[in-house]
Design a protein around this motif. Structure first.
Motif, PDB file in Angstrom:
ATOM      1  N   LYS A 119      23.972   2.119  11.890  1.00 44.78           N
ATOM      2  CA  LYS A 119      23.206   1.648  10.926  1.00 44.78           C
ATOM      3  C   LYS A 119      22.449   2.982  10.163  1.00 44.78           C
ATOM      4  CE  LYS A 119      20.617  -1.884   8.525  1.00 44.78           C
ATOM      5  NZ  LYS A 119      20.139  -3.172   8.956  1.00 44.78           N
ATOM      6  N   ALA A 120      21.597   3.454  11.165  1.00 46.04           N
ATOM      7  CA  ALA A 120      20.915   4.686  10.648  1.00 46.04           C
ATOM      8  C   ALA A 120      21.578   5.906   9.951  1.00 46.04           C
ATOM      9  CB  ALA A 120      19.901   4.931  11.663  1.00 46.04           C
ATOM     10  N   ALA A 121      22.751   6.205  10.809  1.00 44.56           N
ATOM     11  CA  ALA A 121      23.437   7.500  10.317  1.00 44.56           C
ATOM     12  C   ALA A 121      24.176   7.068   8.895  1.00 44.56           C
ATOM     13  CB  ALA A 121      24.617   7.677  11.589  1.00 44.56           C
ATOM     14  N   VAL A 122      24.760   5.762   8.711  1.00 41.38           N
ATOM     15  CA  VAL A 122      25.321   5.688   7.561  1.00 41.38           C
ATOM     16  C   VAL A 122      24.207   5.489   6.161  1.00 41.38           C
ATOM     17  CG1 VAL A 122      26.510   3.916   6.270  1.00 41.38           C
ATOM     18  CG2 VAL A 122      27.348   4.399   8.515  1.00 41.38           C
ATOM     19  N   GLU A 123      23.102   5.039   6.708  1.00 43.18           N
ATOM     20  CA  GLU A 123      21.993   4.923   5.476  1.00 43.18           C
ATOM     21  C   GLU A 123      21.367   6.039   5.151  1.00 43.18           C
ATOM     22  OE1 GLU A 123      19.510   1.481   6.941  1.00 43.18           O
ATOM     23  OE2 GLU A 123      20.933   0.121   6.295  1.00 43.18           O
ATOM     24  N   SER A 124      21.075   7.075   6.138  1.00 43.73           N
ATOM     25  CA  SER A 124      20.377   8.159   5.751  1.00 43.73           C
ATOM     26  C   SER A 124      21.166   9.503   6.133  1.00 43.73           C
ATOM     27  CB  SER A 124      19.180   8.132   6.701  1.00 43.73           C
ATOM     28  OG  SER A 124      19.666   8.120   8.359  1.00 43.73           O
ATOM     29  N   ASN A 125      22.473   9.317   6.298  1.00 46.24           N
ATOM     30  CA  ASN A 125      23.209  10.716   6.444  1.00 46.24           C
ATOM     31  C   ASN A 125      22.880  11.456   7.575  1.00 46.24           C
ATOM     32  OD1 ASN A 125      25.291  10.064   4.267  1.00 46.24           O
ATOM     33  ND2 ASN A 125      24.049  11.032   2.852  1.00 46.24           N
ATOM     34  N   ASP A 126      22.324  10.630   8.474  1.00 44.63           N
ATOM     35  CA  ASP A 126      21.560  11.324   9.762  1.00 44.63           C
ATOM     36  C   ASP A 126      22.668  11.977  10.662  1.00 44.63           C
ATOM     37  OD1 ASP A 126      20.203  12.365  11.853  1.00 44.63           O
ATOM     38  OD2 ASP A 126      18.691  10.798  11.690  1.00 44.63           O
ATOM     39  N   ASN A 127      22.882  13.326  10.920  1.00 43.37           N
ATOM     40  CA  ASN A 127      23.763  13.541  11.987  1.00 43.37           C
ATOM     41  C   ASN A 127      23.412  13.177  13.411  1.00 43.37           C
ATOM     42  OD1 ASN A 127      25.838  14.465  10.207  1.00 43.37           O
ATOM     43  ND2 ASN A 127      24.954  16.598   9.895  1.00 43.37           N
ATOM     44  N   ALA A 128      22.153  13.322  13.640  1.00 44.53           N
ATOM     45  CA  ALA A 128      21.599  13.017  15.081  1.00 44.53           C
ATOM     46  C   ALA A 128      21.955  11.470  15.266  1.00 44.53           C
ATOM     47  CB  ALA A 128      20.140  13.353  15.090  1.00 44.53           C
ATOM     48  N   GLN A 129      21.728  10.835  14.307  1.00 45.85           N
ATOM     49  CA  GLN A 129      22.042   9.145  14.644  1.00 45.85           C
ATOM     50  C   GLN A 129      23.584   8.914  14.877  1.00 45.85           C
ATOM     51  OE1 GLN A 129      20.007   6.597  15.243  1.00 45.85           O
ATOM     52  NE2 GLN A 129      18.386   8.152  15.096  1.00 45.85           N
ATOM     53  N   MET A 130      24.333  10.080  14.148  1.00 46.41           N
ATOM     54  CA  MET A 130      26.060   9.631  14.300  1.00 46.41           C
ATOM     55  C   MET A 130      26.009  10.145  15.514  1.00 46.41           C
ATOM     56  SD  MET A 130      28.810   8.767  12.840  1.00 46.41           S
ATOM     57  CE  MET A 130      28.642   8.676  11.180  1.00 46.41           C
ATOM     58  N   VAL A 131      25.589  11.427  16.065  1.00 46.31           N
ATOM     59  CA  VAL A 131      25.859  11.554  17.711  1.00 46.31           C
ATOM     60  C   VAL A 131      25.342  10.546  18.504  1.00 46.31           C
ATOM     61  CG1 VAL A 131      25.118  13.248  19.384  1.00 46.31           C
ATOM     62  CG2 VAL A 131      25.774  14.052  16.868  1.00 46.31           C
TER      63      VAL A 131
END
Length: 146
Positions: free
Chosen positions: A95-107
């Motif tokens: 959710k955080a990765a999709v909402e904020s385009n955060d690569n660290a959250q995607m990892v």
């Protein structure tokens, strides 16, 4: 080149978001399953003594069998808590990765998803071996009994 990467990124976000929703549903189902295991464990452990007292002869063996069954259910509930934790960590990170385009959250999403599948793979192998051992002991017992 960069336009293609942006398209891939947007498409990936759609897939991650959809996967997140299904993982959340499955996590909720797993929590319900764990709760059922705990309720069954408590029922076995408390109901065993009531059953033993109800039966004629006050069979103490029933207390032991139901207590062991209850402990086994609690162990399975504890084991299943680990993949549930991985699922909810992955859901939060997705959710955080999709909402904020955060690569660290995607990892983090991918790391927890990998951990979930690794745990479930090992768990499945252990359960298959355990089932095979039970089948072998059953066959040996059937042959021994005649």
């Amino acid at each position: 080149m960069e336009e293609n990467q942006l398209k891939q990124l947007e498409e990936s976000k759609i897939y991650v978001n959809e996967t997140r929703k299904w993982m959340k549903l499955f996590g909720i189902i797993m929590i319900i399953g764990i709760a059922c295991l705990v309720v069954m464990a408590i029922s076995f452990m408390s109901g065993g003594s009531a059953l033993a007292n109800t039966l004629s002869g006050n069979l103490p063996e029933i207390n032991g069998i139901t207590a062991v069954s209850g402990v086994i259910y609690l162990i399975f509930a504890g084991i299943m808590a680990f993949p549930t934790i991985y699922i909810f960590r992955a859901v939060k990170a997705a959710k955080a990765a999709v909402e904020s385009n955060d690569n660290a959250q995607m990892v983090e999403f991918l790391k927890n998803t990998k951990s979930y599948w690794k745990f479930m793979g090992i768990y499945t192998i252990v359960m298959l071996v355990f089932a095979l051992i039970i089948v072998l002991f059953t066959i040996i017992a059937a042959i021994a009994i005649g």
